[in-house]
Design an enzyme around this catalytic site. Structure first.
Site, mmCIF file in Angstrom:
data_model
loop_
_atom_site.group_PDB
_atom_site.id
_atom_site.type_symbol
_atom_site.label_atom_id
_atom_site.label_comp_id
_atom_site.label_asym_id
_atom_site.label_seq_id
_atom_site.Cartn_x
_atom_site.Cartn_y
_atom_site.Cartn_z
ATOM 1 N N GLY A 213 10.009 16.084 36.342
ATOM 2 C CA GLY A 213 9.489 16.350 37.536
ATOM 3 C C GLY A 213 8.133 15.836 38.091
ATOM 4 O O GLY A 213 7.356 16.174 38.993
ATOM 5 N N THR A 214 7.587 14.805 37.140
ATOM 6 C CA THR A 214 6.221 14.324 37.455
ATOM 7 C C THR A 214 6.376 13.015 38.294
ATOM 8 O O THR A 214 5.265 12.274 38.775
ATOM 9 C CB THR A 214 5.624 14.061 36.176
ATOM 10 N N GLY A 215 7.417 12.604 38.454
ATOM 11 C CA GLY A 215 7.490 11.549 39.488
ATOM 12 C C GLY A 215 8.073 10.225 38.760
ATOM 13 O O GLY A 215 7.695 9.227 39.353
ATOM 14 N N LYS A 216 8.740 10.152 37.546
ATOM 15 C CA LYS A 216 8.917 9.042 36.689
ATOM 16 C C LYS A 216 9.903 8.124 37.923
ATOM 17 O O LYS A 216 9.728 6.938 37.911
ATOM 18 C CB LYS A 216 9.512 9.250 35.532
ATOM 19 N N GLU A 433 -1.091 46.831 36.291
ATOM 20 C CA GLU A 433 -1.824 45.556 36.900
ATOM 21 C C GLU A 433 -3.403 45.590 37.187
ATOM 22 O O GLU A 433 -3.976 44.671 36.782
ATOM 23 C CB GLU A 433 -1.009 45.277 38.278
ATOM 24 N N HIS A 436 -4.938 44.915 33.950
ATOM 25 C CA HIS A 436 -4.941 43.133 33.796
ATOM 26 C C HIS A 436 -6.396 43.119 34.166
ATOM 27 O O HIS A 436 -7.269 42.295 33.830
ATOM 28 C CB HIS A 436 -4.003 42.587 34.073
#
Ligand code: ADP
Ligand code: MG
Ligand code: ZN
Length: 611
Positions: A213-216, A433, A436
């Protein structure tokens, strides 16, 4: 090929009609319908009056004509035949003839009962075959065998080129280094003469490596778009298909066509499917794949780079590629396509936001900061989700809150509006929550709290605390790593402190904390006990965090002990922080319980006001 296919029942319908027509024709329906039916009496009278001219006697009917009349008359005798009929007819001086039921022409009967269904099945088979082939074809290029069943098994793959990919470098945001490396290839494709004159050899092939999904794929298309040359694209998985020997044939065909169409680009996506390391052993599980790879290697050696054929390939598992593919003269240039950094993410968001109507004052930098680690594809997805949210609310432009919600949707799944959570559970989640968030706020080396929510999500999370780094950092110090574990422990610690019991709600926290602790000891050299020793290696740089141990089982046991100690220490620290700030924990948890979602600023305001 692209004509709209008529549905199958259409052909059924036509065949049925034809069959009915043929059937009625041969059974004499048409023939008989032109005759007039009469009663037995009428025939008897006509016979007595000697008016009858010609008679044809069949099994169940008698057809006759009267003298001076063309019209045929007919009546049914049933199974009874008058034994004296012959006598009477002779007396009446009528010409008569006995007719036996007509056999259907043997030629036609063969046709109908045998050939027609066969023809139909053949047509159906052909139709299905083409359908399957269409499904197999990828978007970039279609391979077809043309002749359907006729050429079943023949290896004469045809290659169709995508004339223009329609993508330009401006469609690819970030990835400046990759673009620069590819620009040289574009220039070469545009004027190969320039390179020829000086005697410079273009590298034969470039390998785009990076996480999914990085655009290759996008980059490869952009190269074709920029250079304005044909783009042959094929996915590695298409080579490995059902017929043995076809993979190699496809490679041969691909290169043959590319040579004819030069200058052009040949792009092999997901090359790891065919380019996997070949086994050393004699018994190989996948001969077909090896044959394909060998053919590919041979073709790469066979063509001369100066002809203007540029080879591109993409993979997200470079370490699994066969060494022969990577040696000089083959895919010798490696172009990394990494996950985008902060600036890159912002640029990608802007590129995709161009396609949707956005409101004014959208803070793309804020969205980019909240999406550390997201790939280009995920960012594109976030923009689309935001647009969908705007449509759902019947608004004409996408607002900042749509983007914020879209980020959470992509990270944590959709809101489960209808989910029923008991008050007791809601209270526990609130404390968890805030646990955290409070721990994170009291530590020095943690990212600021951005948002806390207890609205359940489709991913199964009952709530979560979002932290966003102010700036992007590429290094993580030992303190930061440890305090991250402490923050993960904060949720469970709050439950223990307030309810004196624990729940399953911390399962994801535990997993994350363990991962960091393990990495600190085995790969990052952050433990006093082991120091700078690599005890584990990453198997796959780009896909997941799957690792394998590189130490003796004795050491492995020690690693486990060190890990447990580290997490225990972190947990104690979190517990102490919460104990010291118990009042604030109560106050904030109550606040969150009522509001359900609070921002980082609201959180800090409550935290910093003196009670
Ligand atoms: P890969 O082949 O590396 O797995 P793709 O090239 O198929 O990834 O990217 C999928 C989609 O993600 C693209 O169609 C595009 O919409 C988006 N995308 C990924 N990287 C970028 C980028 N750098 N700039 C713009 N869009 C991108
Ligand atoms: Mg791809
Ligand atoms: Zn938690």
């Amino acid at each position: 090929m692209n004509k709209k296919k008529k549905p199958l029942y259409y052909y059924y319908f036509i065949i049925m009609i034809v069959l009915i027509l043929l059937n009625s024709f041969f059974s004499g329906f048409l023939y008989h319908s032109r005759q007039q039916e009469v009663s037995y009496n009428e025939f008897q009278t006509a016979l007595k009056d000697k008016k009858i001219d010609e008679v044809q006697i069949e099994n169940e009917t008698i057809t006759y004509t009267l003298k001076n009349d063309e019209k045929k008359l007919r009546y049914y005798t049933g199974n009874m035949q008058d034994p004296s009929l012959t006598e009477q007819l002779t007396e009446a001086k009528a010409k008569f003839q006995r007719i036996y039921p007509q056999e259907i022409n043997p030629f036609f009967s063969t046709l109908i009962t045998f050939l027609l269904p066969l023809l139909f099945l053949w047509g159906l088979g052909n139709f299905m075959f083409k359908r399957i082939q269409k499904k197999l074809g990828n978007d970039g290029m279609t391979f077809g065998t043309g002749g359907g069943l006729g050429s079943f098994g023949k290896a004469n793959a045809q290659v169709y080129v995508e004339a223009q990919s329609g993508k330009r470098f401006s469609d690819v945001a970030g990835q400046d280094e990759a673009k620069e490396a590819l620009l040289e290839m574009v220039d070469f494709l545009k004027n190969p003469k320039k390179y020829e004159k000086i005697g410079a050899q273009m590298p034969k092939g470039a390998l785009l490596v990076g996480p999914p999904g990085t655009g290759k794929t996008l980059l490869a298309k952009a190269v074709a778009g920029e250079a304005g040359v044909p783009f042959f694209s094929i996915s590695g998985s298409e080579f490995v298909e059902m017929f043995v020997g076809r993979g190699a044939a496809r490679v041969r065909d691909l290169f043959k066509q590319a040579r004819e169409k030069a200058p052009c680009i040949v792009f092999i996506d997901e090359i790891d499917t065919i380019g996997k390391k070949r086994d050393g052993g004699g018994f190989s599980g996948n001969d077909e794949r090896e044959q394909t790879l060998n053919q590919l290697l041979a073709e790469m050696d066979g063509f001369d780079g100066s002809k203007g054929v540029v080879l591109l390939a993409a993979t997200n598992r470079p370490e699994s590629l066969d060494a022969a593919l990577l040696r000089p003269g083959r895919f010798d240039r490696r172009i990394p396509v990494e996950l985008p950094d902060l600036k890159g993410r912002e640029a990608i968001l802007r590129v995709h936001a161009k396609d949707v109507k956005i409101g004014t004052n959208i803070d793309f930098n804020a969205i980019a900061r909240a999406t550390a680690g997201a790939s280009g594809a995920e960012l594109a997805n976030i923009v689309n989700e935001a647009a969908l949210l705007a449509v759902k609310d019947d608004r004409s432009v996408v607002s900042q809150s749509d983007f914020d919600e879209a980020v959470e949707t992509v990270i944590a799944g959709y809101q489960r509006k209808g989910a029923v959570i008991s008050t007791k559970e809601k209270l526990i989640v609130s404390y968890h929550e805030i646990g955290h968030a409070l721990v994170a706020a009291k530590l020095k080396n943690t990212a600021p709290v951005h948002k806390i929510t207890i609205i359940p999500r489709t991913s199964g999370a009952l709530g979560y605390t979002m932290q966003v780094e102010e700036q992007e950092s590429n290094l993580m110090s030992k303190d930061e790593a440890f305090e991250r574990i402490v923050t993960y422990c904060g949720g469970r610690a709050a439950e223990e402190l307030i309810f004196h019991s624990i729940t399953s709600g911390a399962s994801n926290d535990i997993e994350q904390a363990t991962k960091i602790a393990r990495a600190m000891i085995t790969r990052l050299g952050m433990s006093d006990e082991f120091g700078m020793v690599a005890l584990e290696t990453l198997n796959n740089q780009y896909l997941g965090q799957d690792t394998s141990l590189m130490c003796s089982s004795d050491t492995a046991a020690k690693v486990d002990n060190a890990m447990m100690r580290l997490i225990k220490e972190a947990h104690e620290k979190a517990y102490t922080i919460l104990q010291e700030n118990k009042d604030k924990l109560h106050e904030l948890a109550k606040y969150l319980y009522e509001q359900e979602t609070i921002t980082g600023e609201e959180f800090m305001k409550v935290l910093n006001t003196e009670a």
